[in-house]
Design an enzyme around this catalytic site. Structure first.
Site, PDB file in Angstrom:
ATOM      1  N   ALA A  13      39.378  15.680  58.309  1.00  0.00           N
ATOM      2  CA  ALA A  13      39.485  15.850  56.854  1.00  0.00           C
ATOM      3  C   ALA A  13      39.415  14.541  56.086  1.00  0.00           C
ATOM      4  O   ALA A  13      38.511  14.320  55.270  1.00  0.00           O
ATOM      5  CB  ALA A  13      40.770  16.601  56.525  1.00  0.00           C
ATOM      6  N   ALA A  14      40.372  13.648  56.312  1.00  0.00           N
ATOM      7  CA  ALA A  14      40.459  12.428  55.509  1.00  0.00           C
ATOM      8  C   ALA A  14      39.279  11.494  55.762  1.00  0.00           C
ATOM      9  O   ALA A  14      38.653  10.990  54.822  1.00  0.00           O
ATOM     10  CB  ALA A  14      41.776  11.716  55.803  1.00  0.00           C
ATOM     11  N   CYS A  45      43.644  24.422  60.145  1.00  0.00           N
ATOM     12  CA  CYS A  45      44.600  25.463  59.761  1.00  0.00           C
ATOM     13  C   CYS A  45      44.155  26.858  60.199  1.00  0.00           C
ATOM     14  O   CYS A  45      44.955  27.797  60.188  1.00  0.00           O
ATOM     15  CB  CYS A  45      44.821  25.444  58.254  1.00  0.00           C
ATOM     16  N   ASN A 306      42.174  15.562  52.353  1.00  0.00           N
ATOM     17  CA  ASN A 306      40.850  15.583  51.721  1.00  0.00           C
ATOM     18  C   ASN A 306      40.845  14.792  50.415  1.00  0.00           C
ATOM     19  O   ASN A 306      39.899  14.044  50.134  1.00  0.00           O
ATOM     20  CB  ASN A 306      40.421  17.029  51.466  1.00  0.00           C
TER      21      ASN A 306
END
Length: 446
Positions: A13-14, A45, A306
């Protein structure tokens, strides 16, 4: 800016948000990503729902393949892990986890997005086959093999947070007997006591055996786990899922060069910058500013990762945008019910010595003139003097879940309970009552 190089250590994500944003904003930037696992850009998730049988393959959770990023000019290197960092000379030492080969990579800007690792307690039997965490697609595929085995009948969940309440539903859906053991006296310990109790009641109603205020001491078995030993008893187990939280993956960084929270998470500012120039951080290895607590906290959530990654990428590309921080808004499905929280809880307000009041109401999810209405319980925590919202919690049918977003926006806009009561919310019998339960709660605040 010239032809500079951005190195991102850690994908998902990041890291991928930072890499993609920086490349879009500055196409001349050379962008390299080093990810220790086999995937980037996938929905962690969703792993419990794959294990519940809602998805045929875990690969369905992959949002974007590395080839797509490469076509956009982002060089993605899988199975590569950052093992040493020279901040003075701006060099990252990475190791290929397959070949063992090491390489020094120069950078002008670095984003540390190495995430977090599951906490695996040191206890006898922790390395037995059948004892595992759930954090990645490979973890889920390993658990899937056990859940698919008809000989696996007893599933023991150690820890009562988001992952294991979702795994309880997944294991029940696969026809397993489920036992959940944890030391605190309620599941979903971030919620106030009455909401944690309600979540526990839902689990028990669906057949989960809860063991609260109980501590696991050992896992036993020979070729695989067969039982769990606690301070109060011994229980059969064919599969044990450990979900006791995560630890930021920052131990490999040079000691004392980065400001850190007490658990090792990197302190970051509103632009995802660390205390060292040209070094950024985002995601589960980073702290984040909390709008209500007015301090840096550690709340590892995909939504935050994010946003922090995007902010880092924009800043590196020369288009800085400040991130105002989080409210800790999070929601979880507990079998057939939803539990959510935004802002701070009553127990947090007490610990922070904030003067506050609370109000709790239960109302219909939609008008009684339309069939199928359920009950939604909402608790508001608000400032005793200023009347502004400090936090909110809810539980009820899944259809009521998005009320939490209304409450989160109200918190972010620093609404008073009076302002919330008069918001212009939609109404039609299948969706709400003429005074929505959110407004009913706000009107009940005295």
């Amino acid at each position: 800016m010239g032809n500079e190089t951005l190195v991102v250590v850690g994908g998902v994500a990041a890291g991928m948000s930072a890499a993609a944003k920086a490349k879009r904003e500055n196409p001349d930037l050379t962008v390299k990503v080093y990810e220790r696992g086999p995937h980037v850009a996938y929905g962690q998730c969703g792993l419990p729902y794959y294990l519940a049988g809602h998805l045929e393959k875990a690969e369905a959770l992959v949002v974007r393949q590395p080839a797509v990023f490469r076509e956009q000019g982002v060089a993605v290197h899988l199975f590569h892990e950052g093992i040493e960092l020279d901040t003075e000379n701006q060099r990252l030492l990475v190791a290929n986890r397959i070949s063992g080969k090491e390489e020094k990579v120069a950078y002008d800007h670095l984003v540390i997005a190495t995430g977090a690792d599951p906490v695996m307690p040191k206890m006898p039997g922790i390395h037995l086959p059948g004892v595992m965490p759930l954090k990645t697609i490979p973890d889920a595929e390993a658990i899937q093999q056990f859940l698919s085995d008809p000989q696996v009948k007893q599933v023991v969940l150690v820890g009562g947070g988001y992952i294991n309440v979702e795994m309880a539903e997944a294991a029940l859906a696969r026809g397993k007997k489920v036992r959940l053991i944890q030391r605190p006296g309620q599941v979903l310990n971030h919620l106030d006591e009455e909401f944690g109790k309600a979540a526990g009641d839902v689990l028990e109603r669906h057949g989960v055996q809860l063991h609260l205020k109980e501590t696991v001491k050992a896992l036993e078995g020979t070729s695989r786990v067969t039982q769990v030993v606690t301070d109060q008893g011994t229980y059969p187990a064919d599969l044990v899922i450990i979900a006791l939280g995560v630890s930021p993956n920052t131990r490999w960084l040079p000691e004392k060069e980065f400001h850190q929270l007490s658990n090792g998470a990197l302190v970051t500012d509103a632009f995802s910058r660390t205390n060292r120039d040209h070094h950024y951080t985002a995601g589960d290895c980073a702290g984040v500013y909390h709008r209500i607590r007015k301090e840096q906290v550690y709340l590892p959530l995909g939504t935050t990762a994010n946003k922090q990654g995007m902010i880092a990428g924009a800043c590196i590309a020369g288009n800085p945008q400040a991130y105002g921080g989080i409210l800790g808004t999070a929601i979880v499905k507990v079998v057939d019910r939803t539990f959510g929280k935004t802002g701070i809880s009553e127990k947090e307000a007490q610990a922070l010595h904030i003067p506050f009041e609370t109000v709790t109401v239960t109302g219909a999810s939609h008008a009684g003139s339309y069939p199928g209405a359920g009950k939604i319980t909402i608790k508001l925590i608000y400032h005793r003097h200023y009347r502004t919202l400090l936090g909110a919690q809810l539980w009820g049918p899944v259809e009521g879940a998005k009320r939490l977003d209304v409450l989160a926006v109200a918190l972010q806009q620093e609404m008073t309970v009076e302002e919330l009561a008069l918001t212009d919310l939609s109404y039609a019998p299948p969706y709400a009552t003429v005074w929505d339960v959110v407004q009913v709660a706000a009107r009940a605040a005295k």
